[in-house]
Enzyme design. Structure first.
Site, mmCIF file in Angstrom:
data_model
loop_
_atom_site.group_PDB
_atom_site.id
_atom_site.type_symbol
_atom_site.label_atom_id
_atom_site.label_comp_id
_atom_site.label_asym_id
_atom_site.label_seq_id
_atom_site.Cartn_x
_atom_site.Cartn_y
_atom_site.Cartn_z
ATOM 1 C CG ASN A 39 28.361 32.586 -12.618
ATOM 2 O OD1 ASN A 39 27.437 32.381 -11.829
ATOM 3 N ND2 ASN A 39 29.438 31.831 -12.656
ATOM 4 C CB VAL A 63 32.675 21.401 -10.258
ATOM 5 C CG1 VAL A 63 31.412 20.888 -10.945
ATOM 6 C CG2 VAL A 63 32.699 22.926 -10.258
ATOM 7 C CB CYS A 119 32.702 31.497 -10.812
ATOM 8 S SG CYS A 119 33.024 29.790 -10.400
ATOM 9 C CB THR A 140 37.081 25.599 -18.320
ATOM 10 O OG1 THR A 140 36.323 26.152 -17.225
ATOM 11 C CG2 THR A 140 36.482 24.258 -18.695
ATOM 12 C CD GLU A 151 29.543 25.115 -10.931
ATOM 13 O OE1 GLU A 151 30.410 25.801 -11.455
ATOM 14 O OE2 GLU A 151 28.937 25.468 -9.885
ATOM 15 C CG PHE A 152 23.485 27.261 -11.406
ATOM 16 C CD1 PHE A 152 22.717 26.253 -11.972
ATOM 17 C CD2 PHE A 152 23.878 28.321 -12.217
ATOM 18 C CE1 PHE A 152 22.324 26.312 -13.300
ATOM 19 C CE2 PHE A 152 23.495 28.383 -13.555
ATOM 20 C CZ PHE A 152 22.723 27.378 -14.096
ATOM 21 C CG LEU A 153 27.589 23.358 -7.143
ATOM 22 C CD1 LEU A 153 28.554 22.196 -6.968
ATOM 23 C CD2 LEU A 153 26.237 23.045 -6.503
ATOM 24 N NE ARG A 154 25.029 30.385 -3.008
ATOM 25 C CZ ARG A 154 24.325 30.626 -1.896
ATOM 26 N NH1 ARG A 154 24.446 31.782 -1.267
ATOM 27 N NH2 ARG A 154 23.511 29.709 -1.420
HETATM 28 C C1 UDX Z 1 29.440 32.121 -7.780
HETATM 29 C C2 UDX Z 1 27.953 31.963 -8.085
HETATM 30 O O1 UDX Z 1 27.207 32.513 -6.994
HETATM 31 C C3 UDX Z 1 27.608 30.485 -8.238
HETATM 32 O O2 UDX Z 1 26.242 30.349 -8.585
HETATM 33 C C4 UDX Z 1 28.482 29.912 -9.359
HETATM 34 O O3 UDX Z 1 28.205 28.545 -9.554
HETATM 35 C C5 UDX Z 1 29.941 30.096 -9.000
HETATM 36 O O4 UDX Z 1 30.237 31.476 -8.791
HETATM 37 P P1 UDX Z 1 31.065 31.906 -5.720
HETATM 38 O O5 UDX Z 1 32.035 32.553 -6.669
HETATM 39 O O6 UDX Z 1 31.470 30.692 -4.975
HETATM 40 O O7 UDX Z 1 29.699 31.509 -6.540
HETATM 41 O O8 UDX Z 1 30.684 32.984 -4.620
HETATM 42 P P2 UDX Z 1 29.556 34.076 -4.425
HETATM 43 O O9 UDX Z 1 28.954 33.848 -3.121
HETATM 44 O O10 UDX Z 1 28.687 34.155 -5.621
HETATM 45 O O11 UDX Z 1 30.428 35.440 -4.335
HETATM 46 C C6 UDX Z 1 31.211 35.815 -5.444
HETATM 47 C C7 UDX Z 1 31.903 37.141 -5.101
HETATM 48 O O12 UDX Z 1 30.935 38.195 -5.013
HETATM 49 C C8 UDX Z 1 32.649 37.119 -3.759
HETATM 50 O O13 UDX Z 1 33.863 37.845 -3.907
HETATM 51 C C9 UDX Z 1 31.701 37.859 -2.828
HETATM 52 O O14 UDX Z 1 32.391 38.525 -1.773
HETATM 53 C C10 UDX Z 1 31.080 38.873 -3.769
HETATM 54 N N1 UDX Z 1 29.760 39.323 -3.337
HETATM 55 C C11 UDX Z 1 28.722 38.445 -3.317
HETATM 56 C C12 UDX Z 1 29.581 40.677 -3.006
HETATM 57 O O15 UDX Z 1 30.526 41.460 -3.029
HETATM 58 N N2 UDX Z 1 28.341 41.098 -2.656
HETATM 59 C C13 UDX Z 1 27.263 40.257 -2.622
HETATM 60 O O16 UDX Z 1 26.173 40.704 -2.278
HETATM 61 C C14 UDX Z 1 27.465 38.888 -2.946
#
Ligand code: UDX
Length: 429
Positions: A209, A11, A261, A86, A149-152
């Site tokens: 989330n 982050v 997350c 955290t 933050e809402f960063l993926r």
């Molecule tokens: C997430 C939130 O999207 C983001 O906004 C927040 O700030 C941090 O947590 P991230 O964990 O990096 O981001 O990844 P993300 O792309 O959201 O995927 C999370 C999990 O869900 C992954 O294991 C992914 O494989 C899974 N997923 C996602 C699915 O199984 N199906 C989907 O359609 C989307």
């Protein structure tokens, strides 16, 4: 503006580099000397597409600095972003790193500063921080703001530069004006600036989330039903997603959500509910359903292999929790691979981001390329949807005649696989 990012991880580093790219002077601070030394040489300790180029560009322009000297970095800055970890401990968020940083900030309030929590922190953490900072000497010398933050991972830079919304939680007009000025370049590009109370901003993060995790878990359970009815969950997802109230994103059935997350934030939200004596039964069932998905997948693999796992060669293509990252946190492979290995399978894996320390054991072998990893596979499991797994010629990459494919991300068409006489299994189809 002069900004200090405390914590240079996923982050702090991404947000700091992006803030510097907007023309601010940003100092990213970390206690880990080796990380700061690497960053000063332009070596990026995390895998995030586009980050190295962004850091190098702003390092060169001297808008982005890296330091271990937290006190002087705080003193010279107007806005201090708290971006330290955290972690969860006994199902509760451990704020010790945040509190340590706040104590250091308290002794360096040489002029008015805005202290921003960017790390995901439980609701009312901002109140606790304000209480710690408060003293006769420090009156009117600070405001505490929540700016989640809402960063993926894998898309973090784009998510920062083109946010759907910037959420800023504060009751101080002065702080709100400064934060709005900071984010102006992003708002001008269409990002919505949403000003609310501090506690609301803290809860918006968890609720967002948890809702995304709920959406994923919902389609995963619908996928379970589709397998019994012999229909394709992708069709259901398309039909649902055409309703604007539902939306088509985050409806891809798979092995369950992982990462740093969703698992942590859903559990933290349940414990917040407990603290405030509110039963968050939907989030609780999402956590249980996602945790249980591992057992469903293991049973499915046993069924695919006619309960003959021992001495079989099983290849995993991809082991990280999602593509575009090297992050293994709460990845479904962390439970699946050891469980299959314990059942006597020989596990091979190819991972685009390299060998993983989590799989250092004799029955689990890493390969540098797809072909070598699949050569003798009885079962090929597509675990992570990297692009390089989307157009494989399975018959060419394995020597076994009666091999099987378990596509956990539904990358291939069932009819195509049937036509090519590939023994193909997937999720919800
Ligand atoms: C997430 C939130 O999207 C983001 O906004 C927040 O700030 C941090 O947590 P991230 O964990 O990096 O981001 O990844 P993300 O792309 O959201 O995927 C999370 C999990 O869900 C992954 O294991 C992914 O494989 C899974 N997923 C996602 C699915 O199984 N199906 C989907 O359609 C989307």
């Amino acid at each position: 503006m002069k900004i200090c990012m405390i914590g240079s991880g996923y982050v702090g580093l991404v947000s700091g580099a992006c803030f510097s790219d907007l023309g601010n002077t940003v100092t990213c601070v970390d206690i880990k000397k080796d990380i700061i030394e690497k960053l000063n040489k332009g070596i990026i300790p995390i895998y995030e597409p586009g980050l190295q180029e962004l850091v190098l560009r702003n390092l060169k322009k001297k808008r982005l600095l890296f330091s271990t000297d937290i006190s002087s970095s705080i003193r010279k800055s107007d806005i201090i972003f708290v971006c330290v970890g955290t972690p969860t401990k006994n199902n509760k968020t451990d704020l010790k790193y945040v509190i340590n940083v706040i104590k250091t900030i308290k002794s360096n309030l040489n002029r008015y500063k805005i202290i921003v929590t960017k790390s995901t922190v439980p609701v009312t953490t901002g109140d606790k921080i304000a209480k710690i900072l408060k003293s006769n000497k420090n009156k009117n010398k600070f405001d505490v703001v929540s700016n989640p933050e809402f960063l993926r991972e894998g898309e973090a830079i784009r998510d920062f530069q083109f946010p759907d919304r910037v959420v800023v939680g504060t009751n101080s007009n002065k702080a709100n004006k400064i934060m709005k000025k900071l984010y102006l370049p992003l708002i001008k590009k269409g990002g919505r600036y949403f000003h609310t109370s501090r506690r609301s901003a803290e809860l918006i993060k968890y609720a967002s989330n948890a809702f995304l995790a709920t959406k994923i878990t919902f389609i995963n359970e619908i996928a379970n039903l589709c397998e019994k009815i012999n229909i394709d969950v992708k069709e259901i997802a398309i039909g649902m997603g055409l309703d604007e109230r539902i939306g088509s994103r985050f409806l891809r059935a798979g092995p369950g959500y992982g990462g740093s997350c969703f698992p942590k934030d859903t559990r933290a939200l349940v414990s917040t509910g407990r603290i405030f004596n509110t039963n968050l039964s939907v989030v609780k069932s999402v956590v249980n359903s996602n945790d249980n998905r591992f057992n469903l997948l293991l049973n499915k693999i046993s069924k695919i292999m006619n309960n003959k796992i021992k001495n079989k060669n099983i290849t995993f293509l991809g082991v990280t929790f999602k593509p575009g990252t090297d992050d293994m946190r709460e990845s479904s492979s962390l439970k699946l691979i050891p469980a299959l290995s314990r059942k006597g399978a020989y596990i091979n894996y190819y991972e685009p981001t390299g060998q993983k320390k989590e799989f250092k054991s004799k029955n689990i072998n890493f390969f540098e390329n797809i072909r070598d990893a699949c050569k003798y596979a009885d079962l090929i499991i597509i675990h992570t949807e990297w692009n390089e797994f989307k157009q494989l010629n399975f018959k060419k990459i394995t020597k076994k005649k009666n091999f099987k494919v378990f596509d956990m991300r539904n990358l291939y068409s069932t009819s195509e696989m049937k036509k090519n006489k590939i023994n193909y299994f997937s999720i919800g189809r």
